[in-house]
Write an enzyme that holds these catalytic residues in place. Structure first.
Site, PDB file in Angstrom:
ATOM      1  N   PHE A  24      62.534 -55.421 -47.691  1.00 27.28           N
ATOM      2  CA  PHE A  24      62.746 -55.182 -49.120  1.00 27.28           C
ATOM      3  C   PHE A  24      64.180 -54.732 -49.436  1.00 27.28           C
ATOM      4  CE2 PHE A  24      62.108 -51.468 -52.211  1.00 27.28           C
ATOM      5  CZ  PHE A  24      62.458 -52.212 -53.333  1.00 27.28           C
ATOM      6  N   THR A 112      59.671 -48.423 -33.143  1.00 31.85           N
ATOM      7  CA  THR A 112      60.815 -49.004 -33.867  1.00 31.85           C
ATOM      8  C   THR A 112      61.744 -47.922 -34.407  1.00 31.85           C
ATOM      9  OG1 THR A 112      59.790 -51.096 -34.430  1.00 31.85           O
ATOM     10  CG2 THR A 112      61.436 -50.271 -35.965  1.00 31.85           C
ATOM     11  N   THR A 146      65.572 -41.628 -45.407  1.00 33.98           N
ATOM     12  CA  THR A 146      64.681 -41.349 -46.530  1.00 33.98           C
ATOM     13  C   THR A 146      64.684 -39.877 -46.916  1.00 33.98           C
ATOM     14  OG1 THR A 146      62.336 -41.326 -47.126  1.00 33.98           O
ATOM     15  CG2 THR A 146      62.825 -41.149 -44.799  1.00 33.98           C
ATOM     16  N   ASP A 147      64.303 -39.603 -48.165  1.00 35.52           N
ATOM     17  CA  ASP A 147      64.147 -38.206 -48.599  1.00 35.52           C
ATOM     18  C   ASP A 147      62.883 -37.569 -48.009  1.00 35.52           C
ATOM     19  OD1 ASP A 147      62.202 -39.520 -50.083  1.00 35.52           O
ATOM     20  OD2 ASP A 147      62.896 -38.813 -52.043  1.00 35.52           O
ATOM     21  N   GLU A 148      62.008 -38.390 -47.415  1.00 41.59           N
ATOM     22  CA  GLU A 148      60.755 -37.830 -46.890  1.00 41.59           C
ATOM     23  C   GLU A 148      60.986 -36.901 -45.709  1.00 41.59           C
ATOM     24  OE1 GLU A 148      57.285 -40.175 -46.596  1.00 41.59           O
ATOM     25  OE2 GLU A 148      57.797 -41.415 -48.320  1.00 41.59           O
ATOM     26  N   TYR A 172      55.344 -41.282 -40.397  1.00 42.49           N
ATOM     27  CA  TYR A 172      56.530 -42.047 -40.819  1.00 42.49           C
ATOM     28  C   TYR A 172      57.721 -41.107 -40.998  1.00 42.49           C
ATOM     29  CZ  TYR A 172      59.867 -44.040 -44.137  1.00 42.49           C
ATOM     30  OH  TYR A 172      61.028 -44.429 -44.760  1.00 42.49           O
ATOM     31  N   ALA A 174      58.224 -38.127 -39.871  1.00 37.78           N
ATOM     32  CA  ALA A 174      58.647 -37.498 -38.611  1.00 37.78           C
ATOM     33  C   ALA A 174      59.480 -38.477 -37.786  1.00 37.78           C
ATOM     34  CB  ALA A 174      57.422 -37.040 -37.823  1.00 37.78           C
ATOM     35  N   LYS A 176      61.320 -40.932 -38.939  1.00 40.66           N
ATOM     36  CA  LYS A 176      62.637 -41.096 -39.570  1.00 40.66           C
ATOM     37  C   LYS A 176      63.492 -39.838 -39.326  1.00 40.66           C
ATOM     38  CE  LYS A 176      64.054 -44.018 -41.783  1.00 40.66           C
ATOM     39  NZ  LYS A 176      64.768 -45.302 -41.475  1.00 40.66           N
ATOM     40  N   ASP A 303      42.355 -39.137 -51.654  1.00 42.78           N
ATOM     41  CA  ASP A 303      43.789 -38.883 -51.487  1.00 42.78           C
ATOM     42  C   ASP A 303      44.271 -39.264 -50.081  1.00 42.78           C
ATOM     43  OD1 ASP A 303      46.284 -38.131 -52.271  1.00 42.78           O
ATOM     44  OD2 ASP A 303      45.797 -36.016 -52.635  1.00 42.78           O
TER      45      ASP A 303
HETATM   46  P1  NAD Z   1      60.526 -52.883 -45.192  1.00 38.63           P
HETATM   47  O1  NAD Z   1      59.293 -52.463 -44.477  1.00 38.63           O
HETATM   48  O2  NAD Z   1      60.404 -53.666 -46.432  1.00 38.63           O
HETATM   49  O3  NAD Z   1      61.471 -53.739 -44.212  1.00 38.63           O
HETATM   50  C1  NAD Z   1      61.684 -53.368 -42.877  1.00 38.63           C
HETATM   51  C2  NAD Z   1      62.369 -54.543 -42.185  1.00 38.63           C
HETATM   52  O4  NAD Z   1      62.627 -54.165 -40.815  1.00 38.63           O
HETATM   53  C3  NAD Z   1      61.507 -55.802 -42.127  1.00 38.63           C
HETATM   54  O5  NAD Z   1      62.285 -56.931 -42.437  1.00 38.63           O
HETATM   55  C4  NAD Z   1      61.025 -55.862 -40.687  1.00 38.63           C
HETATM   56  O6  NAD Z   1      60.775 -57.173 -40.221  1.00 38.63           O
HETATM   57  C5  NAD Z   1      62.197 -55.212 -39.952  1.00 38.63           C
HETATM   58  N1  NAD Z   1      61.799 -54.624 -38.665  1.00 38.63           N
HETATM   59  C6  NAD Z   1      60.747 -53.798 -38.432  1.00 38.63           C
HETATM   60  N2  NAD Z   1      60.699 -53.482 -37.122  1.00 38.63           N
HETATM   61  C7  NAD Z   1      61.772 -54.090 -36.531  1.00 38.63           C
HETATM   62  C8  NAD Z   1      62.278 -54.114 -35.204  1.00 38.63           C
HETATM   63  N3  NAD Z   1      61.672 -53.462 -34.202  1.00 38.63           N
HETATM   64  N4  NAD Z   1      63.393 -54.835 -34.961  1.00 38.63           N
HETATM   65  C9  NAD Z   1      64.013 -55.530 -35.965  1.00 38.63           C
HETATM   66  N5  NAD Z   1      63.574 -55.541 -37.225  1.00 38.63           N
HETATM   67  C10 NAD Z   1      62.466 -54.824 -37.512  1.00 38.63           C
HETATM   68  O7  NAD Z   1      61.360 -51.544 -45.418  1.00 38.63           O
HETATM   69  P2  NAD Z   1      62.251 -51.118 -46.663  1.00 38.63           P
HETATM   70  O8  NAD Z   1      61.395 -50.515 -47.684  1.00 38.63           O
HETATM   71  O9  NAD Z   1      63.150 -52.214 -46.993  1.00 38.63           O
HETATM   72  O10 NAD Z   1      63.094 -49.925 -45.982  1.00 38.63           O
HETATM   73  C11 NAD Z   1      64.302 -50.212 -45.281  1.00 38.63           C
HETATM   74  C12 NAD Z   1      64.858 -48.916 -44.727  1.00 38.63           C
HETATM   75  O11 NAD Z   1      65.113 -48.022 -45.806  1.00 38.63           O
HETATM   76  C13 NAD Z   1      63.918 -48.177 -43.774  1.00 38.63           C
HETATM   77  O12 NAD Z   1      64.681 -47.623 -42.735  1.00 38.63           O
HETATM   78  C14 NAD Z   1      63.288 -47.088 -44.636  1.00 38.63           C
HETATM   79  O13 NAD Z   1      62.942 -45.978 -43.860  1.00 38.63           O
HETATM   80  C15 NAD Z   1      64.435 -46.783 -45.578  1.00 38.63           C
HETATM   81  N6  NAD Z   1      64.052 -46.278 -46.921  1.00 38.63           N
HETATM   82  C16 NAD Z   1      63.127 -46.943 -47.674  1.00 38.63           C
HETATM   83  C17 NAD Z   1      62.834 -46.484 -48.959  1.00 38.63           C
HETATM   84  C18 NAD Z   1      61.837 -47.186 -49.851  1.00 38.63           C
HETATM   85  O14 NAD Z   1      61.515 -46.675 -50.931  1.00 38.63           O
HETATM   86  N7  NAD Z   1      61.331 -48.361 -49.492  1.00 38.63           N
HETATM   87  C19 NAD Z   1      63.464 -45.323 -49.440  1.00 38.63           C
HETATM   88  C20 NAD Z   1      64.404 -44.667 -48.624  1.00 38.63           C
HETATM   89  C21 NAD Z   1      64.692 -45.171 -47.376  1.00 38.63           C
HETATM   90  O1  DAU Z   2      60.630 -41.443 -50.695  1.00 40.04           O
HETATM   91  C1  DAU Z   2      61.092 -42.544 -49.985  1.00 40.04           C
HETATM   92  C2  DAU Z   2      59.915 -43.277 -49.366  1.00 40.04           C
HETATM   93  O2  DAU Z   2      59.234 -43.917 -50.427  1.00 40.04           O
HETATM   94  C3  DAU Z   2      60.351 -44.287 -48.307  1.00 40.04           C
HETATM   95  O3  DAU Z   2      60.953 -43.624 -47.243  1.00 40.04           O
HETATM   96  C4  DAU Z   2      59.144 -45.089 -47.814  1.00 40.04           C
HETATM   97  O4  DAU Z   2      59.554 -46.089 -46.904  1.00 40.04           O
HETATM   98  C5  DAU Z   2      58.486 -45.744 -49.011  1.00 40.04           C
HETATM   99  O5  DAU Z   2      57.319 -46.438 -48.598  1.00 40.04           O
HETATM  100  C6  DAU Z   2      58.118 -44.697 -50.056  1.00 40.04           C
HETATM  101  O6  DAU Z   2      57.063 -43.843 -49.579  1.00 40.04           O
HETATM  102  P1  DAU Z   2      55.856 -43.389 -50.526  1.00 40.04           P
HETATM  103  O7  DAU Z   2      54.710 -43.005 -49.672  1.00 40.04           O
HETATM  104  O8  DAU Z   2      56.315 -42.409 -51.535  1.00 40.04           O
HETATM  105  O9  DAU Z   2      55.582 -44.809 -51.286  1.00 40.04           O
HETATM  106  P2  DAU Z   2      54.235 -45.533 -51.706  1.00 40.04           P
HETATM  107  O10 DAU Z   2      54.637 -46.672 -52.589  1.00 40.04           O
HETATM  108  O11 DAU Z   2      53.369 -45.842 -50.524  1.00 40.04           O
HETATM  109  O12 DAU Z   2      53.497 -44.466 -52.591  1.00 40.04           O
HETATM  110  C7  DAU Z   2      54.120 -43.904 -53.741  1.00 40.04           C
HETATM  111  C8  DAU Z   2      53.170 -42.873 -54.311  1.00 40.04           C
HETATM  112  O13 DAU Z   2      52.029 -43.552 -54.842  1.00 40.04           O
HETATM  113  C9  DAU Z   2      52.624 -41.913 -53.266  1.00 40.04           C
HETATM  114  O14 DAU Z   2      52.476 -40.631 -53.869  1.00 40.04           O
HETATM  115  C10 DAU Z   2      51.261 -42.471 -52.912  1.00 40.04           C
HETATM  116  C11 DAU Z   2      50.818 -43.121 -54.207  1.00 40.04           C
HETATM  117  N1  DAU Z   2      49.961 -44.311 -54.080  1.00 40.04           N
HETATM  118  C12 DAU Z   2      50.398 -45.315 -53.268  1.00 40.04           C
HETATM  119  C13 DAU Z   2      49.640 -46.461 -53.136  1.00 40.04           C
HETATM  120  C14 DAU Z   2      50.106 -47.590 -52.214  1.00 40.04           C
HETATM  121  C15 DAU Z   2      48.802 -44.411 -54.816  1.00 40.04           C
HETATM  122  O15 DAU Z   2      48.420 -43.502 -55.562  1.00 40.04           O
HETATM  123  N2  DAU Z   2      48.059 -45.549 -54.685  1.00 40.04           N
HETATM  124  C16 DAU Z   2      48.428 -46.580 -53.853  1.00 40.04           C
HETATM  125  O16 DAU Z   2      47.677 -47.585 -53.756  1.00 40.04           O
END
Ligand code: NAD
Ligand code: DAU
Length: 378
Positions: A24, A112, A146-148, A172, A174, A176, A303
């Protein structure tokens, strides 16, 4: 220090190595980087369920873009990519990213996110040691985190800042946090010029429909229930993915080595507010929907175990020091996102049905560097 098998100093090219660029945020970053004309990209991605090269179909024939299917845990592959492409930076996105999946099956997250980051750091360290000093000066290892890692906030607590102590709560988070600590250690012990960014929740095009916003859009359009965990009052701080891409570009160009930067757009919303806004947009944009009002589809479900109550990011360091600002408000970004999902219904259909894996096989097998074997020297 020299890379194994090399005797001469290496001179960097203008390309960068991105890991996880078919996911993404990674694919949004790749598109943003290439559109901005910042240089060439080599994208190393394993293509797990979350990786989709279709996201990058618009650049796949670009001379500035090269895709390599492979695992960041494969030390030999990573080393050979660094030797061959001589990137001036590594931008590390690759990770298992979904909290719910980490609760059900944490193993892949440790492999990973921790082992993979360790492998990448070791290869980067050897590569960095082989560079000429001018290239060492500009080389960067940018770790996308991530902020997590900071844990959870009470409703009154100030937002996370760069000095907030780490307190990760999910497998997750932990994993990161562990990867952040490894990066810090490689910086302090071995002098690897690393920078860490910790970002809040992203949303936007190409997000896999397991995460809150795309899941709600996809389910609502099909008249499926909208699962809200617990009371729906958990708060997340939302950032449009294009703003994250521009923040990373800024940090890569102007960030100070050894620093961490929090990234966020100042858009705290409860999950229920988010779901209500998505439903209202769908009511407006799909007036013919037989599932209107879409809010009637909300279903409160059990939850998430250990569910963090609130995240909020203080991004003032990034804004003041590097001059970055988010361009989208939550309202403008969410509207763009819903419109994108409406216009790209086939993308959602492909990723949920698994059809993109067929697309991938047809498009990526036997075509030189698009398969891992093309990059391997063995
Ligand atoms: P995502 O799950 O959409 O994409 C992860 C990508 O990494 C995929 O293309 C997958 O094929 C690849 N991948 C997974 N394991 C692999 C491996 N062993 N070797 C090579 N490639 C591999 O994730 P995202 O939401 O795009 O997040 C990207 C990064 O940003 C992550 O490090 C995540 O922790 C961080 N992040 C995400 C968010 C969020 O809201 N999505 C917020 C803050 C930080
Ligand atoms: O804060 C950054 C993080 O945000 C990233 O590091 C993660 O990769 C990313 O997945 C995201 O984590 P969250 O757990 O916050 O995202 P998620 O979209 O899974 O959930 C957002 C909020 O919505 C969370 O409080 C859980 C809730 N939720 C999620 C799903 C999928 C629901 O209530 N219903 C749902 O079906």
């Amino acid at each position: 220090m020299r890379l194994a098998g090399t005797t001469e100093e290496i001179t960097c090219s203008d390309s960068i190595l991105v890991t996880g660029g078919a996911g993404f945020i990674g694919s949004n970053f790749v598109l943003d980087w290439l559109a901005a004309g910042c240089g060439a990209i080599v994208n190393l991605d394993k293509l797990t369920y979350a990786g989709n090269p279709e996201n990058l179909a618009s650049v796949e024939n670009s001379a500035a873009y090269r895709f390599v299917q492979g695992d960041i845990c494969d030390a030999e592959l990573v080393t050979s990519l660094l030797q061959k492409h001589k990137p001036r930076a590594i931008v590390h996105f690759a990770a298992e990213s979904h909290v719910d999946r980490s609760i059900v099956g944490p193993e892949a997250f440790l492999r990973t996110n921790i082992d993979g980051t360790f492998t990448l750091l070791q290869a980067a360290r050897a590569y960095y040691g082989s560079l000429a000093s001018a290239d060492q000066e500009r080389f960067r290892f940018l770790h996308v985190s991530t902020d997590e890692v900071y844990g959870t906030l009470t409703p009154e607590a100030p937002a996370f800042h760069e000095e907030t102590p780490y307190a990760p709560n999910s497998p997750y988070a932990a994993s990161k946090a562990a990867s952040d600590h490894l990066v810090r250690a490689w910086l302090h012990t071995y002098g690897l010029p690393a920078i860490i960014t910790n970002c809040s929740n992203n949303y936007g095009p190409y997000q896999f429909p397991e995460k809150l916003i795309p899941l709600m859009i996809a389910n609502a359009l099909q008249g499926k229930s909208l699962p809200v965990y617990g009371d729906g009052q958990q708060v997340r701080d939302w950032l449009y993915v294009g703003d994250h891409a521009s923040a990373l570009r800024t940090v890569l160009e102007r960030g100070r080595v050894g620093e961490t930067y929090n990234v966020g757009g100042g858009n705290q919303r409860s999950n229920l507010e988010v779901v209500k806004t998505v439903c209202a947009l769908l009511d407006e944009l799909v007036p013919e929907s037989k599932f209107k009002p879409h809010l009637q589809l909300v279903k409160y479900v059990t939850d998430r175990p250990g569910h963090d109550r609130r995240y909020a990011i203080d991004a003032r360091k990034l804004e003041a020091e590097l001059g970055w600002r988010a361009q989208e408000s939550f309202e403008t970004g969410l509207r763009k996102t819903v419109v994108w999902y409406l216009r790209n219904a086939s993308w959602v259909e492909n990723v949920t049905s698994g059809a993109y894996h067929q697309w991938m096989t047809q498009n990526y097998s036997g075509r030189g560097e698009k398969v891992a074997a093309g990059e391997r020297t063995r």
